[in-house]
Motif scaffolding. Structure first.
Motif, PDB file in Angstrom:
ATOM      1  N   GLU A  75       0.842  -1.201   0.000  1.00 48.48           N
ATOM      2  CA  GLU A  75       0.000   0.000   0.000  1.00 48.48           C
ATOM      3  C   GLU A  75       0.880   1.256   0.000  1.00 48.48           C
ATOM      4  N   ASP A 131       2.187   1.859  -3.392  1.00 50.84           N
ATOM      5  CA  ASP A 131       1.174   2.483  -4.255  1.00 50.84           C
ATOM      6  C   ASP A 131       1.088   3.986  -4.011  1.00 50.84           C
ATOM      7  N   GLU A 132       1.513   4.434  -2.831  1.00 57.66           N
ATOM      8  CA  GLU A 132       1.526   5.872  -2.523  1.00 57.66           C
ATOM      9  C   GLU A 132       2.880   6.507  -2.851  1.00 57.66           C
ATOM     10  N   HIS A 192       6.046   5.287  -1.899  1.00 62.37           N
ATOM     11  CA  HIS A 192       7.155   5.020  -0.976  1.00 62.37           C
ATOM     12  C   HIS A 192       7.920   3.758  -1.384  1.00 62.37           C
ATOM     13  N   ARG A 199       2.719  14.435   0.767  1.00 64.20           N
ATOM     14  CA  ARG A 199       3.397  13.789   1.865  1.00 64.20           C
ATOM     15  C   ARG A 199       4.784  13.371   1.388  1.00 64.20           C
ATOM     16  N   ARG A 220       7.922  11.305   0.452  1.00 61.28           N
ATOM     17  CA  ARG A 220       8.113   9.933  -0.032  1.00 61.28           C
ATOM     18  C   ARG A 220       9.347   9.343   0.631  1.00 61.28           C
TER      19      ARG A 220
END
Length: 728
Positions: free
Chosen positions: A232, A235-236, A238, A713, A715
């Motif tokens: 997850e 997918d953002e 990171h 945000r 990474r």
């Protein structure tokens, strides 16, 4: 759903034949059916959930009658079981529904007329007799038999999934991935579904595991939860997560004690699936593949930077005078400095916003070095970006996937360190879009003695995939960087370009609409008003004023997918306004597709040579064959109906998905509903996608929020440290 259950209606059992599947949602199995129910004169509307459903099937249901304010009387099925049809009428509807490739309504009628109720047995036991039917030759007969066999296996998989508490039409994907061993593999480890099958998440896999008797605190579950939490995060964007954040998110997901998660994490570390390291002073856990990929990028770039380029020594001053004479363009002082640097560097980054002369600079460098016989390769992450690179340089530009020669059988690349590219200079354009894994593959295939020129706008959104490669390379200070900032006079006449730079500097764009402007703001106080105005802008105002085609030339770009002005909802509204479905259509995976619809590929498909983000237009739908043809830049690609979860409508798409593309006209809805996604780099990226025209529709307050919010945000990646030489 608006409405209420009829108070006097007890739970009731009904059975009947499905006349039509009005709607079926692939994600959750929700369906709306028109059913010919025993004892009822009129067709009954049934709403419920079915793993897989086709016209012609026999359904048994239990539920209650429900009066919907909009749609009237419906039967809400709490239990719904479908069986293959047994009547001639049902069999014909079932075969004609498009479930089996090679059979549509015409051949369904012929088959039933020829063989009656025995048609299913005949397909299985005497397939040779299919050719008794006029029009069915060896190839079609073969397709029908194969399609029937697939459906039988898929149905068995569906029954297995259904009995384990899940309703989903991802069975085709499961079957294509696992084949005949699907049930065996899922039984051994249901959590593999979340990793292997697009559209099945951890929660669905967990639901299956629970039904199969896997305990909540079983180590297989906790380890899968850690992988899921890191997936997850990937997918953002990171590459890893701080240890505390990983433990917290895994605990929330699994609802188990932290010591158990720590024990599972130790096993994952021991197995080598994850790696522990730090970013700065923060201890992090990385997915092993991403960790090694970032390490590899740093090693390759540092190795490439050593030595001098392969082309002979070039007198930069003479070369620039020559190239200015050749092109008729005068290089600005900043561009001249960049040319000097490029002619003596093996690794160079060129960055800057629109209108600052990146293209002119790259062209000058390429003309100078190719005049010396230098072998050059040009690439970009998307087909559209590669095409634009070809047009601007006059040299062949390829997608990175095509340059690296994708092997359709494995999805890996034929070009690597054992079979490198043949070039003296590699140019990588739109580098802000390139994620960690793709950059690792590209640099692995770069010959040791070749130079690399990396070009991109670092202020745009980072890649959809993990990492922030361009930003980390620039931020590391490990390689020479040219940052162009001067907007050239001709470009400064474009309000799109001047407003893009204002947004990037944290200033509100200039909104006064002068005649002949290429940038407009259409105010809409409420989202409902915004929807009406957006539809009018796309369908009527832009075509009338600018002569642009609303489907081919206009692209709606949304900050997010969800909401009334999100990409999903707008696609349905825009389809209705621009190309409403007629009789020739196919409904799959929650979308309705018709000829002329604009669609986007949402997964890399190496067999078809189409990739995530590619735009196309549906040409032909063949109901008999169960196939749909999409034209991607003039190249026709065929999809079976069961494979349409690779496509979505694309009248509207997210700004993230538009990276690397340019469109004649861009329309961007901006409302405070999008608050979670409103950020400066998002708006800047969206605005810079428009070539001739940008129209913002919405609220000034939402625009101001986006301009003020420096965004995103952080990474978590280690590439900058690897490049700067901070090896642990």
């Amino acid at each position: 759903m608006s409405g209420r259950a009829i108070d006097s209606s007890p739970t009731e059992a009904l059975a009947g034949l499905v006349e039509r599947v009005t709607f079926h949602n692939a994600e959750n199995g929700f369906c709306v059916l028109r059913v010919k129910v025993r004892g009822q004169r009129d067709l009954v509307t049934v709403v419920g959930h079915a793993a897989m459903i086709s016209a012609g099937e026999f359904v048994q249901m239990s539920g209650r009658w429900f009066n919907d304010h909009t749609h009237g009387l419906q039967f809400k099925a709490e239990f719904l079981k479908a069986s293959p049809p047994t009547t001639v009428e049902g069999i014909e509807r079932y075969l004609g529904s498009g479930m089996i490739r090679g059979i549509g309504p015409v051949y369904a009628k012929k088959l039933v007329k020829a063989f009656g109720e025995a048609v299913f047995d005949l397909i299985e036991q005497e397939p040779g007799r299919l050719r008794e039917v006029t029009g069915i030759g060896p190839k079609r007969a073969e397709r029908i038999v194969a399609g029937w066999a697939d459906q039988k296996v898929i149905r068995e998989i569906m029954l297995f999934l259904h009995s384990n508490g899940v309703g989903t039409s991802r069975a085709v994907r499961i079957f294509k991935t696992y084949g005949q061993d699907a049930v065996k593999l899922i039984s051994e480890n249901p959590y593999r579904l979340a990793k292997d099958i697009r559209g099945i998440g951890f929660k669905t896999a967990d639901q299956i595991a629970r039904k199969m008797g896997i305990a909540p605190d079983a180590m297989i579950r906790v380890r899968a939860g850690i992988s899921y939490a890191l997936g997850e995060a990937m997918d953002e964007g990171h590459c890893g997560l701080p240890v505390g954040e990983l433990l917290t998110s895994t605990a929330e997901l699994l609802e188990v004690a932290t010591p158990l998660i720590e024990m599972a994490l130790a096993l994952e570390l021991e197995a080598g699936d994850v790696v522990a390291d730090s970013v700065g002073d923060t201890g992090c856990i990385f997915l092993a593949g991403l960790y090694r990929a970032e390490q590899s990028i740093a090693e390759r770039l540092r190795a490439c930077a050593i030595g001098r380029p392969l082309w002979p020594d070039i007198d930069a001053e003479k070369a620039m005078t020559w190239v200015e004479g050749k092109t008729g363009l005068a290089l600005a002082p900043s561009q001249q400095e960049a040319v000097r640097l490029a002619l003596h560097s093996k690794v160079l980054v060129i960055t800057g916003g629109p209108g600052v002369g990146k293209t002119t600079l790259v062209n000058a460098i390429l003309k100078i070095v190719t005049a010396k016989g230098t072998d050059v390769q040009l690439c970009a992450p998307t087909g559209r970006a590669a095409k634009r690179l070809s047009e601007s340089t006059g040299l062949e530009g390829k997608t990175i996937h095509r340059l690296l020669e994708t092997d359709p059988a494995t999805g890996s690349f034929k070009r690597d360190d054992t079979n490198p590219l043949t070039c003296d200079l590699l140019v990588v354009d739109e580098a802000s879009m390139v994620d960690v894994l793709l950059m690792r593959s590209l640099l692995r295939a770069l010959p040791d003695n070749a130079a690399v020129l990396i070009v991109g706008d670092v202020d745009q959104l980072p890649s959809v995939g993990p990492g922030q490669v361009l930003a980390d390379i620039i931020g590391s200070g490990a390689v020479p960087v040219v940052r162009l900032t001067e907007v050239f006079r001709q470009a400064a006449q474009s309000r799109i370009i001047t407003n893009a730079h204002r947004i990037n500097e944290g200033r509100m764009p200039e909104l006064s609409a002068e005649k002949g402007s290429d940038f407009y703001f259409v105010e809409a106080a409420e989202p409902e008003v915004g929807l009406r105005k957006l539809l009018a802008v796309v369908r009527d105002r832009i075509p009338a004023r600018f002569g642009l085609d609303p489907v081919r030339d206009v692209q709606v770009l949304c900050p997010m997918n969800r909401g009334g002005l999100g990409a999903r909802s707008l696609n349905i509204e825009l389809q209705q306004a621009l190309n409403p479905p007629d009789e020739v259509k196919v409904e799959r995976f929650g979308w309705t597709y018709g000829p002329g619809d604009k669609v986007m590929q949402i997964a890399n498909d190496y067999d078809r040579d189409v990739f995530n983000g590619d735009l196309g237009v549906i040409g032909r739908i063949d109901v008999e064959e169960g196939e749909l043809t999409v034209s991607f830049d003039g190249r026709d690609v065929v999809y079976g109906f069961g494979e349409l979860d690779e496509l979505v409508l694309a009248y509207a798409t997210t700004i993230h998905k538009s990276q690397g593309s340019e469109y004649p006209a861009v329309v961007i809805p901006l409302v405070t509903q999008h608050y979670a996604m409103l950020a400066r780099n998002l708006l800047y990226t969206g605005v810079t996608r428009g070539r001739k025209l940008v129209v913002l529709v919405g609220q000034k307050k939402a625009l101001a929020i986006a301009v003020r919010n420096q965004g995103g945000r952080r990474r978590w990646s280690k590439l900058r440290e690897w490049l700067a030489g901070s090896f642990a």
